[in-house]
Motif scaffolding. Sequence first.
Motif, PDB file in Angstrom:
ATOM      1  N   LYS A   1      37.088  43.016  50.243  1.00  0.00           N
ATOM      2  CA  LYS A   1      37.381  44.136  51.151  1.00  0.00           C
ATOM      3  C   LYS A   1      36.075  44.849  51.469  1.00  0.00           C
ATOM      4  CE  LYS A   1      41.732  45.060  48.863  1.00  0.00           C
ATOM      5  NZ  LYS A   1      42.464  45.902  47.973  1.00  0.00           N
ATOM      6  N   ARG A   2      36.096  45.602  52.545  1.00  0.00           N
ATOM      7  CA  ARG A   2      34.899  46.362  52.913  1.00  0.00           C
ATOM      8  C   ARG A   2      35.235  47.837  53.075  1.00  0.00           C
ATOM      9  NH1 ARG A   2      30.826  43.000  54.501  1.00  0.00           N
ATOM     10  NH2 ARG A   2      31.658  40.905  54.791  1.00  0.00           N
ATOM     11  N   THR A   3      34.256  48.672  52.710  1.00  0.00           N
ATOM     12  CA  THR A   3      34.376  50.104  52.984  1.00  0.00           C
ATOM     13  C   THR A   3      32.964  50.665  53.050  1.00  0.00           C
ATOM     14  OG1 THR A   3      35.494  52.149  52.327  1.00  0.00           O
ATOM     15  CG2 THR A   3      34.524  50.854  50.556  1.00  0.00           C
TER      16      THR A   3
ATOM     17  N   ASP B   1      35.037  55.948  56.176  1.00  0.00           N
ATOM     18  CA  ASP B   1      36.054  55.415  55.277  1.00  0.00           C
ATOM     19  C   ASP B   1      35.492  55.163  53.875  1.00  0.00           C
ATOM     20  OD1 ASP B   1      34.979  53.053  56.926  1.00  0.00           O
ATOM     21  OD2 ASP B   1      35.809  52.126  55.115  1.00  0.00           O
ATOM     22  N   SER B   2      36.376  55.366  52.904  1.00  0.00           N
ATOM     23  CA  SER B   2      36.001  55.155  51.500  1.00  0.00           C
ATOM     24  C   SER B   2      37.222  54.615  50.765  1.00  0.00           C
ATOM     25  CB  SER B   2      35.573  56.477  50.865  1.00  0.00           C
ATOM     26  OG  SER B   2      36.667  57.372  50.801  1.00  0.00           O
ATOM     27  N   ILE B   3      36.958  53.977  49.627  1.00  0.00           N
ATOM     28  CA  ILE B   3      38.062  53.560  48.755  1.00  0.00           C
ATOM     29  C   ILE B   3      37.768  54.110  47.362  1.00  0.00           C
ATOM     30  CG2 ILE B   3      39.172  51.576  47.618  1.00  0.00           C
ATOM     31  CD1 ILE B   3      38.993  50.082  50.231  1.00  0.00           C
ATOM     32  N   VAL B   4      38.776  54.705  46.750  1.00  0.00           N
ATOM     33  CA  VAL B   4      38.623  55.303  45.426  1.00  0.00           C
ATOM     34  C   VAL B   4      39.289  54.395  44.404  1.00  0.00           C
ATOM     35  CG1 VAL B   4      39.037  57.375  44.036  1.00  0.00           C
ATOM     36  CG2 VAL B   4      38.833  57.602  46.515  1.00  0.00           C
ATOM     37  N   LEU B   5      38.546  54.026  43.350  1.00  0.00           N
ATOM     38  CA  LEU B   5      39.103  53.173  42.292  1.00  0.00           C
ATOM     39  C   LEU B   5      39.310  54.002  41.041  1.00  0.00           C
ATOM     40  CD1 LEU B   5      36.677  50.154  42.837  1.00  0.00           C
ATOM     41  CD2 LEU B   5      39.008  50.442  43.746  1.00  0.00           C
TER      42      LEU B   5
ATOM     43  N   SER C   1      20.433  46.489  49.215  1.00  0.00           N
ATOM     44  CA  SER C   1      21.038  47.185  50.350  1.00  0.00           C
ATOM     45  C   SER C   1      22.519  46.833  50.531  1.00  0.00           C
ATOM     46  CB  SER C   1      20.275  46.843  51.638  1.00  0.00           C
ATOM     47  OG  SER C   1      20.324  45.441  51.814  1.00  0.00           O
ATOM     48  N   ALA C   2      23.040  45.955  49.669  1.00  0.00           N
ATOM     49  CA  ALA C   2      24.442  45.547  49.812  1.00  0.00           C
ATOM     50  C   ALA C   2      25.173  45.621  48.466  1.00  0.00           C
ATOM     51  CB  ALA C   2      24.504  44.120  50.381  1.00  0.00           C
ATOM     52  N   PRO C   3      25.420  46.865  48.000  1.00  0.00           N
ATOM     53  CA  PRO C   3      26.096  46.993  46.707  1.00  0.00           C
ATOM     54  C   PRO C   3      27.551  46.509  46.750  1.00  0.00           C
ATOM     55  CG  PRO C   3      25.801  49.149  47.719  1.00  0.00           C
ATOM     56  CD  PRO C   3      25.117  48.163  48.619  1.00  0.00           C
TER      57      PRO C   3
ATOM     58  N   ARG D   1      32.903  45.411  49.131  1.00  0.00           N
ATOM     59  CA  ARG D   1      31.533  45.448  49.649  1.00  0.00           C
ATOM     60  C   ARG D   1      31.330  46.768  50.374  1.00  0.00           C
ATOM     61  NH1 ARG D   1      31.211  39.169  51.678  1.00  0.00           N
ATOM     62  NH2 ARG D   1      31.544  38.341  49.565  1.00  0.00           N
ATOM     63  N   CYS D   2      30.202  47.434  50.132  1.00  0.00           N
ATOM     64  CA  CYS D   2      30.047  48.791  50.658  1.00  0.00           C
ATOM     65  C   CYS D   2      28.580  49.093  50.938  1.00  0.00           C
ATOM     66  CB  CYS D   2      30.594  49.786  49.637  1.00  0.00           C
ATOM     67  SG  CYS D   2      29.842  49.613  48.014  1.00  0.00           S
ATOM     68  N   GLU D   3      28.330  50.315  51.452  1.00  0.00           N
ATOM     69  CA  GLU D   3      26.936  50.738  51.678  1.00  0.00           C
ATOM     70  C   GLU D   3      26.441  51.622  50.534  1.00  0.00           C
ATOM     71  OE1 GLU D   3      26.256  52.137  55.846  1.00  0.00           O
ATOM     72  OE2 GLU D   3      28.229  51.234  56.143  1.00  0.00           O
TER      73      GLU D   3
END
Length: 396
Positions: A5-7, A31-35, A135-137, A151-153
């Motif tokens: 998934k991406r955010t 957009d964000s995703i909280v785990l 650059s791709a955490p 995958r996120c910034e």
Amino acid sequence: MSNVKRTRVAIVGAGPSGLLLSKLLDDHGIDSIVLERRSREHVEARVRAGLLEWSTVELLNEAGVGERMMREGLLHGGFALAFDGRMHRIDLEGLAGRPMLVYGQTEIERDLADATGDQVVWNAHDVAIHDVDGSAPRVTYSADGTHNELRCEFIAGCDGYHGVTRKSVPTGRIAHYERTYPFGWLGILADVPPVGDELIYANHADGFALCSMRSRARSRYYVQCALDDRIENWPDERFWAELKGRLPAEQAARVVEGPSIEKSIAPLRSFVAEPMRFGRLFLVGDAAHIVPPTGAKGLNLAAADVRVLHEGLVEYCRNGRTTLIDEYSERALSRVWKATRFSWWFTTLMHKFSDDAFTRKLQLAELDYLAESPAASRALAENYTGLPFAAQRRAD
Ligand code: RFL
Ligand code: PHB
């Protein structure tokens, strides 16, 4: 096989800092995703903070989650210091120009979770962060029996003192500063009216006590206890007797006893991780710093970090500028260290550290000085209600 998934921003932890950050980013179209490793029910049942600085109240309002808080929260224009059998009121509004608001962290969690909705993955297990120095955490986790990769910034480590994000940073890249205290707080919640309209912080030869509240019908009380004490040693009758013994006679007589609906022991600690950033990972709230609860600063510092970080992320996502995210750690830490100093000082003033009579005489002399000196009282009120934010050093 992982579910990919991406955010833009992956947030670890759905405490107040993670949920508030997610809500503020969402309000700016980011957009964000909280785990979160626990269930929503578990998170909302944890009895913790109860006292909000006015800047925290403003931020929650700005995030659009303040409606119930403004209706149900209790405004407090001052609090009392109890010592040597007497009381001295610190007039927060008169001395610092700001009140505090009594509104439980459990209620804030509920309001935020209602507003954040499906960005939160509850019961996310085995959360692990990867490649934060590139650059791709990425963040990997499992939920509902599936293995996932996010995958996120950026990653926001909002996972508290015991979380996984700070511990994932290579040794030596973030310095840790720590102080533990030789006692804990035993807290109870009871559906009885509070002793008075305002909080009472009591210094007593037998140890500290605090009278707080959640509403006009629900009280929150704490007494200093031994670090290795257990709640089994504290039946309600013992708690009430100990609390009353540590208050001046008039206030003790006003304590209404009732069955506890929650009882827990918390250790006291000061801790700061510095810097609060490693590559594309930002540490936020208790993941980066812990203060003893005496100054009521923990949740308020977490909200202050969120304020600074979300401004930086919004600027970056709008126009690619990194000025504010580059300043995040420095701006947050200048306030964090001042709150760390204040919480340490107030803890040292109010608790029993040993049987040393000299130390006790010094505590009583300082409390007496606070009661006599408007300058000393003002310094306490300014710190208690929250210091100003450092200005942004904008390069444009
Ligand atoms: P939290 O609230 O600890 O939330 C972190 C979340 O991260 C989750 N988590 C993970 N999720 C996924 N994967 C992992 N590996 C994870 N590891 C952890 C956790 O389940 C949790 O949901 O941190 P946050 O958001 O930074 O908020 C900080 C505040 O909770 C804290 O500072 C305050 O409660 C401190 N505090 C007080 N602060 C105030 O400002 N005013 C007060 O009056 C006040 N009173 C208190 C307090 C803390 C207390 N205790 C229990 C230490 C009174 C007490 C007794
Ligand atoms: C609380 O109500 O839980 C509370 C209030 C003030 C503090 C700490 C905790 O300093």
